[in-house]
Design a protein around this motif. Structure first.
Motif, PDB file in Angstrom:
ATOM      1  N   GLU A 125       0.453  -1.096  -0.018  1.00  0.00           N
ATOM      2  CA  GLU A 125      -0.218   0.316  -0.652  1.00  0.00           C
ATOM      3  C   GLU A 125       0.456   1.168  -0.101  1.00  0.00           C
ATOM      4  O   GLU A 125       2.350   1.363   0.939  1.00  0.00           O
ATOM      5  CB  GLU A 125      -0.726   0.342   1.670  1.00  0.00           C
ATOM      6  CG  GLU A 125      -2.146  -1.293   1.269  1.00  0.00           C
ATOM      7  CD  GLU A 125      -3.008  -0.828   2.898  1.00  0.00           C
ATOM      8  OE1 GLU A 125      -3.635  -0.313   3.061  1.00  0.00           O
ATOM      9  OE2 GLU A 125      -2.285  -1.278   3.269  1.00  0.00           O
ATOM     10  N   TRP A 126       0.713   2.258  -0.965  1.00  0.00           N
ATOM     11  CA  TRP A 126       1.329   3.454  -0.716  1.00  0.00           C
ATOM     12  C   TRP A 126       0.479   4.956  -0.615  1.00  0.00           C
ATOM     13  O   TRP A 126      -0.763   4.529  -0.999  1.00  0.00           O
ATOM     14  CB  TRP A 126       2.567   3.635  -1.809  1.00  0.00           C
ATOM     15  CG  TRP A 126       1.217   3.415  -3.390  1.00  0.00           C
ATOM     16  CD1 TRP A 126       1.155   2.257  -3.972  1.00  0.00           C
ATOM     17  CD2 TRP A 126       1.299   5.048  -3.732  1.00  0.00           C
ATOM     18  NE1 TRP A 126       0.449   2.897  -4.491  1.00  0.00           N
ATOM     19  CE2 TRP A 126       0.701   4.249  -4.958  1.00  0.00           C
ATOM     20  CE3 TRP A 126       0.837   6.064  -3.860  1.00  0.00           C
ATOM     21  CZ2 TRP A 126      -0.006   4.724  -5.998  1.00  0.00           C
ATOM     22  CZ3 TRP A 126       0.373   7.008  -4.447  1.00  0.00           C
ATOM     23  CH2 TRP A 126      -0.344   6.307  -5.671  1.00  0.00           C
ATOM     24  N   ARG A 127       1.323   5.851  -0.543  1.00  0.00           N
ATOM     25  CA  ARG A 127       0.331   7.089   0.168  1.00  0.00           C
ATOM     26  C   ARG A 127       1.522   7.801  -0.605  1.00  0.00           C
ATOM     27  O   ARG A 127       2.615   8.131   0.291  1.00  0.00           O
ATOM     28  CB  ARG A 127      -0.370   6.963   1.429  1.00  0.00           C
ATOM     29  CG  ARG A 127      -0.964   8.017   2.048  1.00  0.00           C
ATOM     30  CD  ARG A 127      -1.655   8.388   2.634  1.00  0.00           C
ATOM     31  NE  ARG A 127      -0.493   8.811   3.718  1.00  0.00           N
ATOM     32  CZ  ARG A 127      -0.426   9.011   5.051  1.00  0.00           C
ATOM     33  NH1 ARG A 127      -1.439   7.969   5.598  1.00  0.00           N
ATOM     34  NH2 ARG A 127       0.542   9.342   5.542  1.00  0.00           N
ATOM     35  N   LEU A 132       3.436  20.070   4.754  1.00  0.00           N
ATOM     36  CA  LEU A 132       3.884  21.449   4.289  1.00  0.00           C
ATOM     37  C   LEU A 132       3.520  22.750   5.587  1.00  0.00           C
ATOM     38  O   LEU A 132       4.402  23.808   5.636  1.00  0.00           O
ATOM     39  CB  LEU A 132       2.110  21.988   3.910  1.00  0.00           C
ATOM     40  CG  LEU A 132       1.025  21.407   3.008  1.00  0.00           C
ATOM     41  CD1 LEU A 132       0.007  22.124   3.035  1.00  0.00           C
ATOM     42  CD2 LEU A 132       1.810  22.479   1.826  1.00  0.00           C
ATOM     43  N   THR A 146       4.935   6.914   1.629  1.00  0.00           N
ATOM     44  CA  THR A 146       5.026   6.618   2.577  1.00  0.00           C
ATOM     45  C   THR A 146       4.535   4.972   2.333  1.00  0.00           C
ATOM     46  O   THR A 146       3.390   4.956   1.570  1.00  0.00           O
ATOM     47  CB  THR A 146       3.821   7.084   3.470  1.00  0.00           C
ATOM     48  OG1 THR A 146       3.998   8.250   4.303  1.00  0.00           O
ATOM     49  CG2 THR A 146       3.730   5.609   5.120  1.00  0.00           C
ATOM     50  N   LEU A 147       4.997   3.741   2.445  1.00  0.00           N
ATOM     51  CA  LEU A 147       4.422   2.361   2.365  1.00  0.00           C
ATOM     52  C   LEU A 147       4.271   1.498   3.544  1.00  0.00           C
ATOM     53  O   LEU A 147       5.114   1.709   4.384  1.00  0.00           O
ATOM     54  CB  LEU A 147       6.299   2.402   1.310  1.00  0.00           C
ATOM     55  CG  LEU A 147       7.354   3.079   0.639  1.00  0.00           C
ATOM     56  CD1 LEU A 147       8.182   2.179   0.124  1.00  0.00           C
ATOM     57  CD2 LEU A 147       5.939   2.360  -1.423  1.00  0.00           C
ATOM     58  N   LYS A 148       3.095   0.441   3.073  1.00  0.00           N
ATOM     59  CA  LYS A 148       3.523  -0.378   3.958  1.00  0.00           C
ATOM     60  C   LYS A 148       3.527  -1.011   3.260  1.00  0.00           C
ATOM     61  O   LYS A 148       2.629  -2.200   2.274  1.00  0.00           O
ATOM     62  CB  LYS A 148       1.799  -0.050   4.690  1.00  0.00           C
ATOM     63  CG  LYS A 148       2.167  -0.842   5.272  1.00  0.00           C
ATOM     64  CD  LYS A 148       0.219  -0.721   6.865  1.00  0.00           C
ATOM     65  CE  LYS A 148       0.359  -1.516   7.612  1.00  0.00           C
ATOM     66  NZ  LYS A 148      -1.641  -1.741   8.541  1.00  0.00           N
ATOM     67  N   ALA A 159       3.648  -6.284   8.567  1.00  0.00           N
ATOM     68  CA  ALA A 159       3.597  -5.351   7.664  1.00  0.00           C
ATOM     69  C   ALA A 159       5.101  -4.622   8.274  1.00  0.00           C
ATOM     70  O   ALA A 159       5.151  -4.662   9.710  1.00  0.00           O
ATOM     71  CB  ALA A 159       2.390  -5.069   8.496  1.00  0.00           C
ATOM     72  N   ARG A 160       5.478  -4.313   7.107  1.00  0.00           N
ATOM     73  CA  ARG A 160       6.447  -2.924   7.549  1.00  0.00           C
ATOM     74  C   ARG A 160       6.051  -1.672   7.112  1.00  0.00           C
ATOM     75  O   ARG A 160       5.852  -1.588   5.414  1.00  0.00           O
ATOM     76  CB  ARG A 160       8.110  -3.146   6.365  1.00  0.00           C
ATOM     77  CG  ARG A 160       8.466  -4.943   7.358  1.00  0.00           C
ATOM     78  CD  ARG A 160       9.720  -4.373   8.481  1.00  0.00           C
ATOM     79  NE  ARG A 160       9.714  -5.290   8.370  1.00  0.00           N
ATOM     80  CZ  ARG A 160       9.549  -6.764   9.149  1.00  0.00           C
ATOM     81  NH1 ARG A 160       8.729  -6.589   8.799  1.00  0.00           N
ATOM     82  NH2 ARG A 160      10.291  -8.082   9.016  1.00  0.00           N
ATOM     83  N   VAL A 161       6.257  -0.994   7.337  1.00  0.00           N
ATOM     84  CA  VAL A 161       6.002   0.405   7.229  1.00  0.00           C
ATOM     85  C   VAL A 161       7.218   1.377   7.146  1.00  0.00           C
ATOM     86  O   VAL A 161       7.840   1.235   7.672  1.00  0.00           O
ATOM     87  CB  VAL A 161       5.303   1.954   8.273  1.00  0.00           C
ATOM     88  CG1 VAL A 161       4.834   2.711   8.019  1.00  0.00           C
ATOM     89  CG2 VAL A 161       3.741   0.655   8.771  1.00  0.00           C
TER      90      VAL A 161
END
Lengths: 196, 200
Positions: A125-127, A132, A146-148, A159-161
Motif C-alpha cells: 500500500e502506498w500514499r 506543508l 509512505t509505504l506499507k 507489515a513494515r512501514v
C-alpha cells in the motif's frame, strides 16, 4: 485351505471395495488438504464393522501412496506397475490411477508449502503526501512517499512501514529494474537454459 | 491504441481482455444485476452469492466462470473509480475491448450511479498509519503528595487509543499534562487546525 468364492461373491466384494476406494480416495485427498479428522475414522469403522485403527491405517496408506507418487511425479505406467505388486483387481488399480492423475497437481501444490522460506511479498500500500508545515517550521513543501509493505511467511502476515522521499524512491526503482534486467543477461540465460 | 484510461494509462491486463467473452455469455440485463452485486461487495455492503448463482445459471457458468466474472467486474469498476474515469470514456474503452454495447451501457450506468460512493470508499481504505480511534480526558486537582504537603495543581489526563501502524491492533496511551504544558499543546494544535482549515 484356500477359500473359493463364487463368481457372484467376487463381483459383490469387488464392487464394494471399488466403492470404498472411491470414497476413501476422496477422504484421503481432503485429509491432505485440511488435515486428518479422527471422527471420520470412527464413523467409517462403524459402517464397515471393523476396528477404527484399520480404517486409519488404510487411509494413511492411501495418503502415503498419493504423496510419494506426487513427490516423484511418477508416470502412469510406473504408477500402475507399482500398484500391481499389491495385487488389486484391474478396476481398483484403474481407480487408484485416476485418483492419482486427477489430484496430482493439487497435492504437489500442498507439498510445496512447508519448505522453509523467508517472509515474501504479499502486497504493497502506498500514499503520497506533502508536508506543508511542522511545529518548528512553517511554509514547507516536502513530498514524502509512505509505504506499507505486507509480507507473508509460513506463520502468517506481518507489515513494515517505510517512508522515503521521491529521489530515494526513484533510486530504489532503478536498482530493482537493474535486478530484473539481470535475468536477461547472457550469463543468467545460460544457467536457466541448463536447468531446463 | 493500447493505453486505457481505466487502467491508469497502461495496457489492459491480458486476463481482463480474456474475460470479456465470459461476460458476453450473460444477457446484458443479468450482467447489470451482477454489477450491482459487485458494487455492493466493493462498498462492503455484502455480496449475495445466492443471487449471483441465480444470475449466472442461465449462462451455465461454472464456479470458475463466476469467480472470473466477479473479479473482472471488480477490477473494471474499482480501477475506473481509482483513475476518476468518466462514464463515456469507460464506455468507449470497454467496447474497444470487445464488450457488447448493451453490456457496456448497463455497466457504465451502474458505475455512474455509484461513482462517488466508490471513490469515497477508496478514500476511506487509503493507507493511514496509526489512526486515532478515541480520545478521553479527565481533569484532576492534586491536593497533596508525599513530596509536598500543599500541591494545589490541576492536571489533565489524556487517554489516546490509536492503531499501531504495523500490526493494526489498538494501542492505548495515557499521558498526564500540567496546566502550562497543556496550554502550549493546545496552542500548537490550534495552529495546526487553522492550517488544515485553510486547505479544506
Amino acid at each position: 485351505m484356500l477359500l473359493v468364492l463364487s463368481e457372484e461373491h467376487n463381483e459383490h466384494l469387488g464392487s464394494f471395495l471399488v466403492r470404498i476406494v472411491g470414497e476413501s480416495g476422496r477422504i484421503a485427498v481432503q485429509f491432505l488438504k485440511k488435515g486428518s479428522n479422527p471422527k471420520i475414522y470412527e464413523g467409517a469403522a462403524r459402517k464397515l464393522n471393523v476396528w477404527s485403527g484399520s480404517v486409519q491405517h488404510g487411509l494413511e496408506g492411501l495418503m502415503y501412496l498419493l504423496t510419494e507418487s506426487c513427490k516423484l511425479t511418477i508416470s502412469e505406467e510406473d504408477f500402475q506397475d507399482s500398484v500391481l505388486v499389491l495385487g488389486f483387481s484391474e478396476e481398483l488399480t484403474e481407480l487408484l490411477l485416476q485418483l492419482y492423475l486427477e489430484n496430482r497437481k493439487e497435492i504437489r501444490q500442498i507439498l510445496s508449502k512447508p519448505a522453509p522460506s523467508l517472509p515474501h511479498y504479499h502486497s504493497l500500500e502506498w500514499r503520497l503526501d506533502v508536508q506543508l508545515s511542522s511545529r518548528p517550521l512553517r511554509h514547507q513543501l516536502k513530498p514524502t512517499v509512505t509505504l506499507k509493505l505486507h509480507l507473508e511467511d509460513g506463520a502468517g502476515r506481518s507489515a513494515r512501514v517505510l517512508q522515503t522521499d521521491p529521489a530515494t524512491l526513484q533510486h530504489l526503482i532503478d536498482e530493482l529494474e537493474r535486478a530484473l534486467a539481470e535475468l536477461k543477461s547472457s550469463h543468467c540465460r545460460r544457467i536457466l537454459r541448463n536447468i531446463q | 491504441m493500447d493505453r486505457f484510461r481505466f487502467c491508469g494509462d497502461l495496457d489492459c491486463p491480458d486476463w481482463v481482455l480474456a474475460e470479456m467473452s465470459t461476460l458476453a455469455r450473460m444477457s446484458s440485463v443479468k450482467m447489470k444485476l451482477l454489477c450491482v452485486q459487485v458494487i455492493k461487495d466493493l462498498l462492503d455492503e455484502g455480496i449475495d452469492y445466492d443471487k449471483v448463482s441465480k444470475l449466472t445459471s442461465d449462462a451455465k457458468f461454472e464456479s470458475g466462470d463466476i469467480k472470473a466474472s466477479i473479479a473482472v467486474l471488480s477490477f473494471i469498476l474499482s480501477s475506473a473509480a481509482k483513475h476518476d474515469v468518466d462514464s463515456d470514456s469507460l464506455s468507449s474503452e470497454l467496447q474497444q475491448l470487445g464488450l457488447p454495447k448493451e453490456h457496456t451501457t448497463g455497466l457504465c450506468k451502474s458505475y455512474e450511479d455509484k461513482h462517488s460512493a466508490l471513490q469515497e470508499k477508496l478514500r476511506e481504505i487509503s493507507l493511514r498509519l496509526g489512526r486515532l480511534e478515541a480520545v478521553n480526558w479527565r481533569v484532576d486537582y492534586t491536593l497533596s503528595s508525599s513530596e509536598l504537603k500543599q500541591v494545589n495543581e490541576p492536571t489533565v489526563q489524556l487517554k489516546l487509543q490509536a492503531q499501531d501502524p504495523e500490526t493494526d491492533s489498538t494501542q492505548t496511551t495515557v499521558v498526564t499534562i500540567t496546566a502550562d504544558k497543556f496550554r502550549v499543546l493546545l496552542t500548537e494544535l490550534k495552529q495546526a487546525q487553522t492550517m488544515m482549515n485553510a486547505l479544506q
